[in-house]
Design a protein around this motif. Structure first.
Motif, PDB file in Angstrom:
ATOM      1  N   THR A  27       0.875  -1.276  -0.256  1.00  0.00           N
ATOM      2  CA  THR A  27      -0.096   0.021  -0.092  1.00  0.00           C
ATOM      3  C   THR A  27       0.991   1.200  -0.161  1.00  0.00           C
ATOM      4  O   THR A  27       1.938   1.134   0.626  1.00  0.00           O
ATOM      5  CB  THR A  27      -0.929   0.075   1.054  1.00  0.00           C
ATOM      6  N   LEU A  28       0.237   2.418  -0.963  1.00  0.00           N
ATOM      7  CA  LEU A  28       1.142   3.331  -0.983  1.00  0.00           C
ATOM      8  C   LEU A  28       0.384   4.802  -1.073  1.00  0.00           C
ATOM      9  O   LEU A  28      -0.847   4.476  -1.588  1.00  0.00           O
ATOM     10  CB  LEU A  28       1.844   3.358  -2.444  1.00  0.00           C
ATOM     11  N   THR A  29       0.628   5.576  -0.105  1.00  0.00           N
ATOM     12  CA  THR A  29      -0.051   6.725   0.304  1.00  0.00           C
ATOM     13  C   THR A  29       0.729   7.953  -0.512  1.00  0.00           C
ATOM     14  O   THR A  29       1.750   8.139   0.003  1.00  0.00           O
ATOM     15  CB  THR A  29      -0.237   7.017   1.755  1.00  0.00           C
ATOM     16  N   CYS A  30       0.017   8.528  -1.289  1.00  0.00           N
ATOM     17  CA  CYS A  30       0.734   9.983  -2.002  1.00  0.00           C
ATOM     18  C   CYS A  30      -0.186  10.997  -1.487  1.00  0.00           C
ATOM     19  O   CYS A  30      -1.413  11.017  -1.753  1.00  0.00           O
ATOM     20  CB  CYS A  30       0.673   9.664  -3.458  1.00  0.00           C
ATOM     21  N   CYS A  31       0.475  12.162  -1.247  1.00  0.00           N
ATOM     22  CA  CYS A  31      -0.023  13.408  -1.052  1.00  0.00           C
ATOM     23  C   CYS A  31       0.208  14.297  -2.287  1.00  0.00           C
ATOM     24  O   CYS A  31       1.513  14.371  -2.405  1.00  0.00           O
ATOM     25  CB  CYS A  31       0.442  14.094   0.222  1.00  0.00           C
ATOM     26  N   LEU A  32      -0.677  14.993  -3.161  1.00  0.00           N
ATOM     27  CA  LEU A  32      -0.491  15.372  -4.045  1.00  0.00           C
ATOM     28  C   LEU A  32       0.151  16.983  -3.615  1.00  0.00           C
ATOM     29  O   LEU A  32       1.004  17.579  -4.357  1.00  0.00           O
ATOM     30  CB  LEU A  32      -1.880  15.804  -4.810  1.00  0.00           C
ATOM     31  N   ASP A  33      -0.257  17.687  -2.537  1.00  0.00           N
ATOM     32  CA  ASP A  33      -0.002  18.728  -2.139  1.00  0.00           C
ATOM     33  C   ASP A  33       1.411  18.918  -1.823  1.00  0.00           C
ATOM     34  O   ASP A  33       2.187  19.797  -1.993  1.00  0.00           O
ATOM     35  CB  ASP A  33      -0.823  19.145  -1.016  1.00  0.00           C
ATOM     36  N   CYS A  34       1.975  17.852  -0.974  1.00  0.00           N
ATOM     37  CA  CYS A  34       3.217  18.023  -0.330  1.00  0.00           C
ATOM     38  C   CYS A  34       4.246  17.087  -1.113  1.00  0.00           C
ATOM     39  O   CYS A  34       5.516  17.229  -1.113  1.00  0.00           O
ATOM     40  CB  CYS A  34       3.182  17.295   0.936  1.00  0.00           C
ATOM     41  N   ARG A  35       3.778  16.299  -2.261  1.00  0.00           N
ATOM     42  CA  ARG A  35       4.464  15.573  -3.037  1.00  0.00           C
ATOM     43  C   ARG A  35       5.514  14.530  -2.405  1.00  0.00           C
ATOM     44  O   ARG A  35       6.668  14.321  -2.464  1.00  0.00           O
ATOM     45  CB  ARG A  35       5.631  16.299  -3.942  1.00  0.00           C
ATOM     46  N   VAL A  36       4.799  13.855  -1.398  1.00  0.00           N
ATOM     47  CA  VAL A  36       5.275  12.951  -0.370  1.00  0.00           C
ATOM     48  C   VAL A  36       4.587  11.519  -0.632  1.00  0.00           C
ATOM     49  O   VAL A  36       3.390  11.605  -0.753  1.00  0.00           O
ATOM     50  CB  VAL A  36       5.253  13.163   0.937  1.00  0.00           C
ATOM     51  N   ALA A  37       5.286  10.606  -0.934  1.00  0.00           N
ATOM     52  CA  ALA A  37       4.884   9.147  -1.078  1.00  0.00           C
ATOM     53  C   ALA A  37       5.200   8.355   0.011  1.00  0.00           C
ATOM     54  O   ALA A  37       6.513   8.141   0.263  1.00  0.00           O
ATOM     55  CB  ALA A  37       5.230   8.545  -2.449  1.00  0.00           C
ATOM     56  N   SER A  38       4.524   7.906   0.706  1.00  0.00           N
ATOM     57  CA  SER A  38       4.755   6.724   2.026  1.00  0.00           C
ATOM     58  C   SER A  38       4.442   5.580   1.405  1.00  0.00           C
ATOM     59  O   SER A  38       3.220   5.042   1.257  1.00  0.00           O
ATOM     60  CB  SER A  38       4.089   7.323   3.167  1.00  0.00           C
ATOM     61  N   LEU A  39       5.441   4.608   1.642  1.00  0.00           N
ATOM     62  CA  LEU A  39       5.154   3.205   1.510  1.00  0.00           C
ATOM     63  C   LEU A  39       4.535   2.587   2.739  1.00  0.00           C
ATOM     64  O   LEU A  39       5.421   2.526   4.013  1.00  0.00           O
ATOM     65  CB  LEU A  39       6.497   2.302   1.136  1.00  0.00           C
ATOM     66  N   ASP A  40       3.394   2.659   2.871  1.00  0.00           N
ATOM     67  CA  ASP A  40       2.719   2.296   4.321  1.00  0.00           C
ATOM     68  C   ASP A  40       2.983   0.586   4.684  1.00  0.00           C
ATOM     69  O   ASP A  40       3.040   0.452   5.895  1.00  0.00           O
ATOM     70  CB  ASP A  40       1.311   2.474   4.203  1.00  0.00           C
ATOM     71  N   TYR A  41       2.903  -0.165   3.725  1.00  0.00           N
ATOM     72  CA  TYR A  41       2.721  -1.658   4.268  1.00  0.00           C
ATOM     73  C   TYR A  41       3.150  -2.604   2.806  1.00  0.00           C
ATOM     74  O   TYR A  41       2.768  -2.130   1.836  1.00  0.00           O
ATOM     75  CB  TYR A  41       1.372  -2.057   4.377  1.00  0.00           C
ATOM     76  N   ILE A  42       4.005  -3.603   3.318  1.00  0.00           N
ATOM     77  CA  ILE A  42       4.293  -4.537   2.184  1.00  0.00           C
ATOM     78  C   ILE A  42       4.348  -5.697   3.034  1.00  0.00           C
ATOM     79  O   ILE A  42       4.654  -6.147   4.015  1.00  0.00           O
ATOM     80  CB  ILE A  42       5.647  -4.172   1.566  1.00  0.00           C
ATOM     81  N   HIS A  43       3.444  -6.751   2.108  1.00  0.00           N
ATOM     82  CA  HIS A  43       3.318  -8.316   2.565  1.00  0.00           C
ATOM     83  C   HIS A  43       3.716  -9.169   1.364  1.00  0.00           C
ATOM     84  O   HIS A  43       3.131  -8.789   0.673  1.00  0.00           O
ATOM     85  CB  HIS A  43       2.207  -8.390   3.414  1.00  0.00           C
ATOM     86  N   VAL A  44       4.564  -9.991   1.685  1.00  0.00           N
ATOM     87  CA  VAL A  44       4.605 -11.165   0.796  1.00  0.00           C
ATOM     88  C   VAL A  44       4.171 -12.412   1.598  1.00  0.00           C
ATOM     89  O   VAL A  44       4.864 -12.716   2.735  1.00  0.00           O
ATOM     90  CB  VAL A  44       6.268 -11.219   0.028  1.00  0.00           C
ATOM     91  N   VAL A  45       3.648 -13.247   0.968  1.00  0.00           N
ATOM     92  CA  VAL A  45       3.028 -14.705   1.585  1.00  0.00           C
ATOM     93  C   VAL A  45       4.403 -15.422   2.026  1.00  0.00           C
ATOM     94  O   VAL A  45       5.353 -15.423   1.105  1.00  0.00           O
ATOM     95  CB  VAL A  45       2.131 -15.402   0.369  1.00  0.00           C
ATOM     96  N   ALA A  46       4.352 -16.064   3.052  1.00  0.00           N
ATOM     97  CA  ALA A  46       5.615 -16.575   3.606  1.00  0.00           C
ATOM     98  C   ALA A  46       6.308 -17.561   2.428  1.00  0.00           C
ATOM     99  O   ALA A  46       7.537 -17.571   2.582  1.00  0.00           O
ATOM    100  CB  ALA A  46       5.126 -17.366   4.957  1.00  0.00           C
ATOM    101  N   GLY A  47       5.636 -18.378   1.897  1.00  0.00           N
ATOM    102  CA  GLY A  47       6.273 -19.269   0.964  1.00  0.00           C
ATOM    103  C   GLY A  47       7.161 -18.504  -0.245  1.00  0.00           C
ATOM    104  O   GLY A  47       7.613 -19.226  -0.985  1.00  0.00           O
TER     105      GLY A  47
END
Length: 113
Positions: free
Chosen positions: A39-59
């Motif tokens: 999941t990625l949150t982008c603010c158009l006003d601040c031009r900041v992109a935050s990588l909020d969450y990343i998940h890869v299935v265990a296998g």
């Protein structure tokens, strides 16, 4: 699950933010099953992109799927200052240490409200 996504092979699927939201989702789907999500949150006003969450299935970990999602996030946020929170847990921290995302100091003032 993914009506318009091919059911065979590996597919990168980008789900744009829904109306009024800033957070979008990128998935890797293998043979019709999501094996990695970011999941990625982008603010158009601040031009900041935050990588909020990343998940890869265990296998499927340590095969490059997480790095592929991060590369896709980079491609979608050209011209943005990028940041990612420091995760909990040893596996997540080890992954975070290997990707090129700055620490959370470049946060968006709009997301703190």
């Amino acid at each position: 699950m993914h009506d318009q996504v091919p059911q065979q092979g590996l597919v990168l699927v980008a789900h744009p933010p829904r109306g009024g939201a800033l957070t979008g989702r990128i998935e890797l789907v293998l043979d019709g099953t999501a094996i990695a999500t970011l999941t990625l949150t982008c603010c158009l006003d601040c031009r900041v992109a935050s990588l909020d969450y990343i998940h890869v299935v265990a296998g499927y970990r340590r095969l490059g799927y997480g790095r592929t999602l991060v590369a896709a996030a980079h491609a979608r946020t050209t011209g943005y200052r990028r940041t990612a929170p420091l995760p909990d847990g040893p596996a997540a921290q080890a992954f975070r240490a290997r990707i090129s995302y700055p620490h959370p100091e470049a946060s968006c003032v709009h997301q703190r409200q």
